[in-house]
Write a protein that holds these residues in place. Structure first.
Motif, PDB file in Angstrom:
ATOM      1  N   ARG A 102      -1.060  -6.503   7.992  1.00 37.84           N
ATOM      2  CA  ARG A 102      -1.445  -5.144   8.384  1.00 37.84           C
ATOM      3  C   ARG A 102      -0.797  -4.785   9.715  1.00 37.84           C
ATOM      4  O   ARG A 102      -0.757  -5.610  10.634  1.00 37.84           O
ATOM      5  CB  ARG A 102      -2.967  -5.022   8.500  1.00 37.84           C
ATOM      6  CG  ARG A 102      -3.686  -5.074   7.157  1.00 37.84           C
ATOM      7  CD  ARG A 102      -5.188  -4.953   7.320  1.00 37.84           C
ATOM      8  NE  ARG A 102      -5.865  -4.763   6.041  1.00 37.84           N
ATOM      9  CZ  ARG A 102      -6.162  -5.754   5.200  1.00 37.84           C
ATOM     10  NH1 ARG A 102      -5.850  -7.003   5.521  1.00 37.84           N
ATOM     11  NH2 ARG A 102      -6.766  -5.493   4.049  1.00 37.84           N
TER      12      ARG A 102
ATOM     13  N   GLU B  57      -2.286 -11.416   3.774  1.00 36.70           N
ATOM     14  CA  GLU B  57      -2.485  -9.986   4.002  1.00 36.70           C
ATOM     15  C   GLU B  57      -1.836  -9.630   5.334  1.00 36.70           C
ATOM     16  O   GLU B  57      -2.136 -10.246   6.367  1.00 36.70           O
ATOM     17  CB  GLU B  57      -3.976  -9.652   4.046  1.00 36.70           C
ATOM     18  CG  GLU B  57      -4.741  -9.956   2.764  1.00 36.70           C
ATOM     19  CD  GLU B  57      -4.527  -8.912   1.687  1.00 36.70           C
ATOM     20  OE1 GLU B  57      -3.973  -7.827   2.002  1.00 36.70           O
ATOM     21  OE2 GLU B  57      -4.923  -9.171   0.533  1.00 36.70           O
TER      22      GLU B  57
ATOM     23  N   ASP C 270       0.853  -1.183   0.000  1.00 37.87           N
ATOM     24  CA  ASP C 270       0.000   0.000   0.000  1.00 37.87           C
ATOM     25  C   ASP C 270       0.894   1.241   0.000  1.00 37.87           C
ATOM     26  O   ASP C 270       1.766   1.374   0.869  1.00 37.87           O
ATOM     27  CB  ASP C 270      -0.875  -0.021   1.256  1.00 37.87           C
ATOM     28  CG  ASP C 270      -1.875   1.122   1.296  1.00 37.87           C
ATOM     29  OD1 ASP C 270      -1.686   2.108   0.558  1.00 37.87           O
ATOM     30  OD2 ASP C 270      -2.833   1.039   2.086  1.00 37.87           O
TER      31      ASP C 270
ATOM     32  N   HIS D 168       0.328  -1.879   5.070  1.00 36.53           N
ATOM     33  CA  HIS D 168      -0.419  -3.006   4.499  1.00 36.53           C
ATOM     34  C   HIS D 168       0.398  -3.637   3.371  1.00 36.53           C
ATOM     35  O   HIS D 168       0.840  -2.948   2.454  1.00 36.53           O
ATOM     36  CB  HIS D 168      -1.770  -2.528   3.966  1.00 36.53           C
ATOM     37  CG  HIS D 168      -2.581  -3.617   3.331  1.00 36.53           C
ATOM     38  ND1 HIS D 168      -3.516  -3.366   2.346  1.00 36.53           N
ATOM     39  CD2 HIS D 168      -2.589  -4.964   3.517  1.00 36.53           C
ATOM     40  CE1 HIS D 168      -4.068  -4.509   1.973  1.00 36.53           C
ATOM     41  NE2 HIS D 168      -3.517  -5.489   2.670  1.00 36.53           N
TER      42      HIS D 168
ATOM     43  N   ARG E 190       0.635  -7.353   0.805  1.00 41.05           N
ATOM     44  CA  ARG E 190       0.070  -8.618   0.348  1.00 41.05           C
ATOM     45  C   ARG E 190       1.204  -9.452  -0.246  1.00 41.05           C
ATOM     46  O   ARG E 190       1.949  -8.968  -1.104  1.00 41.05           O
ATOM     47  CB  ARG E 190      -1.027  -8.404  -0.695  1.00 41.05           C
ATOM     48  CG  ARG E 190      -1.634  -9.714  -1.237  1.00 41.05           C
ATOM     49  CD  ARG E 190      -2.711  -9.433  -2.280  1.00 41.05           C
ATOM     50  NE  ARG E 190      -3.177 -10.647  -2.941  1.00 41.05           N
ATOM     51  CZ  ARG E 190      -4.184 -11.405  -2.519  1.00 41.05           C
ATOM     52  NH1 ARG E 190      -4.842 -11.066  -1.417  1.00 41.05           N
ATOM     53  NH2 ARG E 190      -4.549 -12.489  -3.184  1.00 41.05           N
TER      54      ARG E 190
ATOM     55  N   TRP F 224       2.589  -6.763  13.711  1.00 35.13           N
ATOM     56  CA  TRP F 224       1.847  -6.987  12.471  1.00 35.13           C
ATOM     57  C   TRP F 224       0.919  -8.183  12.609  1.00 35.13           C
ATOM     58  O   TRP F 224       1.294  -9.213  13.175  1.00 35.13           O
ATOM     59  CB  TRP F 224       2.822  -7.226  11.313  1.00 35.13           C
ATOM     60  CG  TRP F 224       3.593  -5.990  10.962  1.00 35.13           C
ATOM     61  CD1 TRP F 224       4.658  -5.463  11.642  1.00 35.13           C
ATOM     62  CD2 TRP F 224       3.327  -5.112   9.872  1.00 35.13           C
ATOM     63  NE1 TRP F 224       5.077  -4.306  11.044  1.00 35.13           N
ATOM     64  CE2 TRP F 224       4.286  -4.067   9.949  1.00 35.13           C
ATOM     65  CE3 TRP F 224       2.396  -5.099   8.841  1.00 35.13           C
ATOM     66  CZ2 TRP F 224       4.325  -3.025   9.025  1.00 35.13           C
ATOM     67  CZ3 TRP F 224       2.429  -4.071   7.919  1.00 35.13           C
ATOM     68  CH2 TRP F 224       3.384  -3.045   8.015  1.00 35.13           C
TER      69      TRP F 224
END
Length: 266
Positions: free
Chosen positions: A263, A261, A194, A199, A201, A243
């Protein structure tokens, strides 16, 4: 991530097991200028003699190269000692060793201390990894075992992240997927981030953890805990903070890849 980018199988030429065959391992040292001659002997005279070459690899060791290989002499007209003699007379080649086990159909290169990126390393097959990934579940129960495996991965990833952090955040994040691929965790490994931060992936093809666990799964399931922990640990070192990492796709749940994912915890 297409199936065409699934990666090629690469056999590390240190161990071979083929019952009923005469297998022999060999190692030697050679100057860089003599590597072409060594390869020529291996793939001409030796192959002509009927030796089936199972693998051959060289690694730099100071001003020399240490080379190891495996051969199948079952139908060969040359003996292992004759092959060793042919290699030993090449100028710049030294310390030719043959390793032939008393166990038929088994060969292993001996006397090596493995290294990767200037650190000690070990090789683990899927059979050993099954114990690492599945054993805690069987001994501790599903939930406690999964947590145990997660933290094994977390501290592994954290140590890797601590090492990479010396190169700076951006370089560390760029190197991370390549290191994981080179060490056999999966391939290909792609990272999406991101622009606003916080964020990530990770998409992983042929993830070894889920591949190993596939035979233990009953029904559809998302089975990664070790690699999920590795991501969390690596990001905690490189990015800082804590995280949360979730496996959102899994090959054991019908997907063609495993996806995670990550975050930053608020």
């Amino acid at each position: 991530m297409s199936s065409g980018s699934a990666g090629a199988n690469f056999e590390v030429p240190f161990i071979a097991i083929e019952p009923g065959r005469r297998l022999v391992a060999m190692s030697l040292r050679a100057k860089e200028s003599n590597l072409a001659t060594v390869a020529s002997v291996l793939y001409s005279k030796i192959a002509v003699a009927g030796v089936r070459i199972l693998g051959f690899s060289c690694s730099a060791d100071g001003d020399e190269f240490l080379c190891v290989g495996l051969g199948d002499y079952t139908n060969a007209s040359a003996l292992p000692a004759e092959v060793a003699a042919a290699l030993a007379v090449i100028p710049g080649v030294a310390d030719v060793k043959i390793y032939e086990s008393s166990v038929e159909g088994f060969a292993a290169v001996r006397g090596l201390v493995l290294e990767s990126a200037e650190a000690r390393a070990v090789l683990m097959s899927a059979r050993a990894l099954a114990g690492l990934f599945q054993g805690p579940r069987e001994y501790l129960g599903e939930d406690a075992g999964a947590a145990f495996v997660y933290y094994e991965g977390f501290f592994t990833g954290r140590a890797t992240g601590e090492y990479l952090s010396q190169f700076g955040r951006e370089r560390a994040l760029a190197m991370l997927p390549g290191i994981w691929e080179a060490r056999g965790y999966g391939t290909p490994i792609e990272t999406l981030s991101d622009p606003n931060g916080g964020h990530y992936r990770f998409e992983v093809g042929r993830l070894v953890e889920c591949d190993v666990l596939s035979k233990y799964v009953k029904g559809r399931a998302r089975t990664s805990n070790f690699f999920r922990g590795m991501i969390a640990g690596a990001l905690s070192s490189i990015e800082g903070g804590e995280w949360d990492v979730e496996e959102v796709e899994c090959i054991n749940d019908g997907s063609d890849k495993c996806a995670f994912e990550a975050r930053r915890r608020k």
